[in-house]
Design a protein around this motif. Structure first.
Motif, PDB file in Angstrom:
ATOM      1  N   SER A 135       0.821  -1.209   0.000  1.00 35.89           N
ATOM      2  CA  SER A 135       0.000   0.000   0.000  1.00 35.89           C
ATOM      3  C   SER A 135       0.860   1.266   0.000  1.00 35.89           C
ATOM      4  CB  SER A 135      -0.903   0.008   1.235  1.00 35.89           C
ATOM      5  OG  SER A 135      -0.122   0.234   2.400  1.00 35.89           O
ATOM      6  N   LYS A 151      -6.616  -7.211  -3.693  1.00 38.45           N
ATOM      7  CA  LYS A 151      -7.179  -5.919  -4.084  1.00 38.45           C
ATOM      8  C   LYS A 151      -8.695  -5.876  -3.866  1.00 38.45           C
ATOM      9  CE  LYS A 151      -3.503  -4.849  -7.303  1.00 38.45           C
ATOM     10  NZ  LYS A 151      -3.095  -4.742  -8.707  1.00 38.45           N
ATOM     11  N   LYS A 155      -9.645  -3.346  -0.771  1.00 35.65           N
ATOM     12  CA  LYS A 155      -9.793  -2.317  -1.809  1.00 35.65           C
ATOM     13  C   LYS A 155      -9.599  -0.890  -1.278  1.00 35.65           C
ATOM     14  CE  LYS A 155     -14.693  -3.112  -1.580  1.00 35.65           C
ATOM     15  NZ  LYS A 155     -15.178  -4.406  -1.899  1.00 35.65           N
ATOM     16  N   PHE A 158      -5.782  -0.130  -1.252  1.00 38.96           N
ATOM     17  CA  PHE A 158      -5.042  -0.204  -2.514  1.00 38.96           C
ATOM     18  C   PHE A 158      -4.855   1.147  -3.142  1.00 38.96           C
ATOM     19  CE2 PHE A 158      -4.896  -1.040  -7.163  1.00 38.96           C
ATOM     20  CZ  PHE A 158      -3.655  -1.636  -7.178  1.00 38.96           C
TER      21      PHE A 158
END
Length: 158
Positions: A135, A151, A155, A158
């Protein structure tokens, strides 16, 4: 004796290892560890503990080589980059210490958990079920799952 998790030791298909102390682990979920009994090839009968999936967040402080590990790739590029580049984590030892003995830092027990695995190609090293990314905060996110990727699960990171 009172057991407490002290670290996780990732084992890669090529024989390398990576030990991550518990204070460097954030989010962790090991889904449905079961107990199996069997034999692989000509080995002895043994208990094994497969799981359905793993998701883990690892803090930047863990992106180093432990001299007790065999980190050939990690020496060159760091463990985060090595994991993101080569999806080949095969299994993991959960390492325990005895918390009743306050001077002990020794491993008193371990359990080996096997992850879902399907080869990407004929060399049988990379696992189609493993995904990961680093990240913006330099944390490593790893997912080993048949249905979701790192991912998808992380999410927002990311």
């Amino acid at each position: 004796m009172k057991k407490e998790v002290m670290a996780l030791k990732m084992m890669f298909k090529n024989g390398e290892t990576w030990t991550i102390n518990k204070e460097f682990i954030g989010d962790l979920w090991i889904k449905h560890i079961s107990r199996s009994f069997g034999r692989i090839g000509d080995s002895d009968f043994q208990e094994i503990f497969p799981c359905e999936s793993l998701k883990i967040e690892i803090f930047p402080e863990a992106d180093e080589v432990n001299s007790n590990d065999i980190n050939l790739g990690g020496l060159e590029m760091g463990m985060f980059e090595r994991v993101a580049k080569d999806p080949d984590i095969e299994k993991m030892d959960i390492l325990y210490t005895d918390t009743e003995n306050e001077n002990s830092v020794d491993i008193v027990a371990k359990e080996t958990v096997y992850f879902p695995y399907e080869a990407k190609d004929s060399d049988r090293i990379d696992n189609v079920y493993q995904s990961s990314f680093v990240s913006k905060e330099n944390k490593l996110y790893i997912v080993i799952d048949k249905d979701k990727t790192a991912k998808e699960i992380y999410k927002e990171k990311f």
